[in-house]
Scaffold this motif. Structure first.
Motif, PDB file in Angstrom:
ATOM      1  N   ASP A   1       0.756  -1.056  -0.081  1.00 13.00           N
ATOM      2  CA  ASP A   1       0.009   0.216  -0.077  1.00 13.00           C
ATOM      3  C   ASP A   1       0.732   1.416  -0.132  1.00 13.00           C
ATOM      4  N   ALA A   2       2.077   1.115   0.671  1.00 11.10           N
ATOM      5  CA  ALA A   2       3.019   2.278   0.727  1.00 11.10           C
ATOM      6  C   ALA A   2       3.417   2.730  -0.492  1.00 11.10           C
ATOM      7  N   LEU A   3       3.633   1.983  -1.388  1.00  8.52           N
ATOM      8  CA  LEU A   3       4.091   2.167  -2.902  1.00  8.52           C
ATOM      9  C   LEU A   3       3.261   3.032  -3.598  1.00  8.52           C
ATOM     10  N   LYS A   4       1.903   3.374  -2.929  1.00  9.77           N
ATOM     11  CA  LYS A   4       1.088   4.308  -3.716  1.00  9.77           C
ATOM     12  C   LYS A   4       0.355   5.262  -2.624  1.00  9.77           C
ATOM     13  N   ASP A   5       1.418   5.565  -1.803  1.00  9.97           N
ATOM     14  CA  ASP A   5       1.035   6.655  -0.738  1.00  9.97           C
ATOM     15  C   ASP A   5       0.807   7.886  -1.210  1.00  9.97           C
ATOM     16  N   GLU A   6       0.069   8.838  -0.508  1.00  7.49           N
ATOM     17  CA  GLU A   6      -0.006  10.331  -1.103  1.00  7.49           C
ATOM     18  C   GLU A   6       1.146  10.954  -0.880  1.00  7.49           C
ATOM     19  N   ASP A   7       2.145  10.478  -0.042  1.00  6.52           N
ATOM     20  CA  ASP A   7       3.415  11.162   0.284  1.00  6.52           C
ATOM     21  C   ASP A   7       4.474  10.632  -0.414  1.00  6.52           C
ATOM     22  N   GLU A   8       5.364  11.342  -1.155  1.00  9.09           N
ATOM     23  CA  GLU A   8       6.544  11.149  -1.936  1.00  9.09           C
ATOM     24  C   GLU A   8       7.620  10.428  -1.158  1.00  9.09           C
ATOM     25  N   GLU A   9       7.814  10.817   0.158  1.00  9.40           N
ATOM     26  CA  GLU A   9       8.802  10.198   1.135  1.00  9.40           C
ATOM     27  C   GLU A   9       8.322   8.667   1.303  1.00  9.40           C
ATOM     28  N   VAL A  10       6.938   8.758   1.584  1.00  6.90           N
ATOM     29  CA  VAL A  10       6.638   7.321   1.967  1.00  6.90           C
ATOM     30  C   VAL A  10       6.813   6.083   0.682  1.00  6.90           C
ATOM     31  N   ARG A  11       6.482   6.695  -0.547  1.00  6.42           N
ATOM     32  CA  ARG A  11       6.387   6.199  -1.634  1.00  6.42           C
ATOM     33  C   ARG A  11       7.975   5.687  -1.898  1.00  6.42           C
ATOM     34  N   ALA A  12       8.965   6.591  -1.650  1.00  3.73           N
ATOM     35  CA  ALA A  12      10.358   6.623  -2.000  1.00  3.73           C
ATOM     36  C   ALA A  12      10.898   5.427  -0.771  1.00  3.73           C
ATOM     37  N   GLU A  13      10.532   5.561   0.281  1.00  6.39           N
ATOM     38  CA  GLU A  13      11.067   4.687   1.504  1.00  6.39           C
ATOM     39  C   GLU A  13      10.543   3.126   1.107  1.00  6.39           C
ATOM     40  N   ALA A  14       9.267   3.122   0.539  1.00  4.49           N
ATOM     41  CA  ALA A  14       8.720   1.608   0.170  1.00  4.49           C
ATOM     42  C   ALA A  14       9.446   1.082  -0.805  1.00  4.49           C
ATOM     43  N   SER A  15       9.773   1.976  -1.977  1.00  2.66           N
ATOM     44  CA  SER A  15      10.318   1.562  -3.045  1.00  2.66           C
ATOM     45  C   SER A  15      11.719   1.158  -2.852  1.00  2.66           C
ATOM     46  N   THR A  16      12.405   1.729  -1.918  1.00  7.05           N
ATOM     47  CA  THR A  16      13.777   1.242  -1.255  1.00  7.05           C
ATOM     48  C   THR A  16      13.760  -0.035  -0.563  1.00  7.05           C
ATOM     49  N   LEU A  17      12.864  -0.354   0.184  1.00  4.78           N
ATOM     50  CA  LEU A  17      12.769  -1.435   1.033  1.00  4.78           C
ATOM     51  C   LEU A  17      12.242  -2.699   0.152  1.00  4.78           C
ATOM     52  N   MET A  18      11.522  -2.618  -0.808  1.00  4.10           N
ATOM     53  CA  MET A  18      11.390  -3.465  -1.980  1.00  4.10           C
ATOM     54  C   MET A  18      12.582  -4.087  -2.566  1.00  4.10           C
ATOM     55  N   GLY A  19      13.337  -3.150  -2.623  1.00  2.00           N
ATOM     56  CA  GLY A  19      14.699  -3.838  -3.305  1.00  2.00           C
ATOM     57  C   GLY A  19      15.807  -4.499  -2.238  1.00  2.00           C
ATOM     58  N   LYS A  20      15.273  -4.423  -1.037  1.00  2.00           N
ATOM     59  CA  LYS A  20      16.048  -5.290   0.020  1.00  2.00           C
ATOM     60  C   LYS A  20      15.674  -6.560   0.317  1.00  2.00           C
ATOM     61  N   LEU A  21      14.291  -6.718  -0.200  1.00  3.37           N
ATOM     62  CA  LEU A  21      13.841  -8.167   0.259  1.00  3.37           C
ATOM     63  C   LEU A  21      14.077  -9.435  -0.370  1.00  3.37           C
ATOM     64  N   ASN A  22      14.757  -9.114  -1.667  1.00  7.65           N
ATOM     65  CA  ASN A  22      15.168 -10.275  -2.455  1.00  7.65           C
ATOM     66  C   ASN A  22      14.021 -11.250  -2.865  1.00  7.65           C
ATOM     67  N   ASP A  23      12.948 -10.701  -3.264  1.00  8.92           N
ATOM     68  CA  ASP A  23      11.843 -11.277  -3.815  1.00  8.92           C
ATOM     69  C   ASP A  23      11.440 -10.494  -5.067  1.00  8.92           C
ATOM     70  N   SER A  24      11.957 -10.969  -5.988  1.00  7.55           N
ATOM     71  CA  SER A  24      11.874 -10.359  -7.254  1.00  7.55           C
ATOM     72  C   SER A  24      10.420 -10.437  -7.922  1.00  7.55           C
ATOM     73  N   GLN A  25      10.068 -11.849  -7.849  1.00  3.70           N
ATOM     74  CA  GLN A  25       8.806 -12.421  -8.127  1.00  3.70           C
ATOM     75  C   GLN A  25       7.489 -11.613  -7.523  1.00  3.70           C
ATOM     76  N   TRP A  26       7.932 -11.269  -6.290  1.00  4.51           N
ATOM     77  CA  TRP A  26       6.795 -10.472  -5.924  1.00  4.51           C
ATOM     78  C   TRP A  26       6.844  -8.966  -5.845  1.00  4.51           C
ATOM     79  N   ALA A  27       8.075  -8.365  -5.891  1.00  2.00           N
ATOM     80  CA  ALA A  27       8.219  -6.902  -6.099  1.00  2.00           C
ATOM     81  C   ALA A  27       8.344  -6.517  -7.282  1.00  2.00           C
ATOM     82  N   LEU A  28       8.770  -7.092  -8.388  1.00  2.00           N
ATOM     83  CA  LEU A  28       8.823  -6.507  -9.712  1.00  2.00           C
ATOM     84  C   LEU A  28       7.635  -5.945 -10.525  1.00  2.00           C
TER      85      LEU A  28
END
Length: 298
Positions: A210-237
């Motif tokens: 849900d945070a990937l679509k948050d109204e605040d850009e800082e939240v979206r940016a943080e969520a995008s960063t965390l996605m890359g740390k979870l090593n789950d390409s099938q889910w994250a891509l």
């Protein structure tokens, strides 16, 4: 900045000569080696706290370990020393020693040290002690994030503290991720990694989605960063790719970096397409870098 906690009642600080400190340290070392608990009366505690100001690091370590063994009885004296002592070495050592004890009674005083002490080591050690306490510390750390009068150093330490709490306070962090305050949501989302990756927390996973679509850009940016740390390409891509077209350059940049970390060549086409239409000169090199790295993996 203002005080946020009362002070424990305290007398004039005890002073130790170098000879007294060395003798006391030798006695304490012997007790610790023999598995004995040092005396926990107020006079003994005050003498050990005084030893935290000794110029010899090994002696300070002995006093800190002894106070940690004494435990909760030492908390009032340590809190007073951390918040009021004129010697910064004592304040630093007192904050670090409170980390060993992990007593929630220290929380308001640790918060006071973070907000009022000018020494960054005291500030950092205070947050470390708060983080070790766990869930009870979350509220205070979040309050720091939403107060605009706090410094970037203080808010950065608070964010780090929340990340350290991690899986120790899953419900508190998930509640914070739903906060009306964007700064709190940002910090909480960034701290959800352990819950998602190590605990398989589906609620936390949904909050990140849900945070990937948050109204605040800082939240979206943080969520995008965390996605890359979870090593789950099938889910994250498939969740990340739409954010390459986000209206925020920060989000687009973080998304490209995360796609690069996921090492999935399936993202190359979308990255190349975005690179052709990217208007921001600061984002273009990141997009090209991501494409180049993924092509190497391909």
């Amino acid at each position: 900045m203002t005080d946020v906690a009362p002070s424990f009642n305290s007398a004039e600080p005890v002073q130790l000569s170098e000879e007294e400190a060395e003798q006391l340290a030798q006695e304490l070392k012997l007790q610790l080696r023999q598995g004995e608990r040092p005396a926990g009366d107020s006079q003994a505690i005050e003498r050990m706290v005084a030893g935290l100001g000794d110029r010899r690091g090994l002696l300070r370590l002995t006093f800190a370990e002894s106070l940690g063994t004494v435990g909760s009885a030492a908390v009032p004296a340590l809190c007073t020393a951390m918040c009021e002592h004129e010697n910064v070495t004592v304040r630093r050592a007192a904050a670090k020693t409170l980390t060993l004890i992990s007593d929630r009674r220290a929380l308001p005083f640790l918060l006071k040290a973070l907000l009022n002490d000018v020494d960054p080591v005291v500030q950092g050690s205070a947050v470390g002690a708060m983080a070790v306490i766990g869930a009870d510390a979350v509220e205070g750390l979040l309050e720091i994030l939403v107060d605009p009068s706090n410094t970037p150093m203080q808010t950065g330490l608070a964010s780090w503290g929340l990340s350290f709490v991690g899986a120790r306070a899953p419900e508190a962090l998930k509640e914070a991720a739903r906060s009306p305050h964007a700064r709190i949501r940002t910090a909480a989302i960034g701290a959800l990694g352990d819950q998602i990756q190590n605990l398989g927390d589906e609620d936390a996973r949904q909050l990140l989605t849900d945070a990937l679509k948050d109204e605040d850009e800082e939240v979206r940016a943080e969520a995008s960063t965390l996605m890359g740390k979870l090593n789950d390409s099938q889910w994250a891509l498939p969740l990340l790719l739409p954010n390459l077209n986000d209206g925020s350059p920060l989000v687009r940049k973080n998304t490209a970096l995360s796609l690069m970390k996921l090492e999935d060549p399936a993202a190359i086409q979308a990255l190349e397409s975005r690179c052709e239409s990217e208007p921001d000169d600061a984002v273009k090199p990141i997009l090209r870098l991501a494409v180049n790295q993924l092509e190497r993996h391909a």
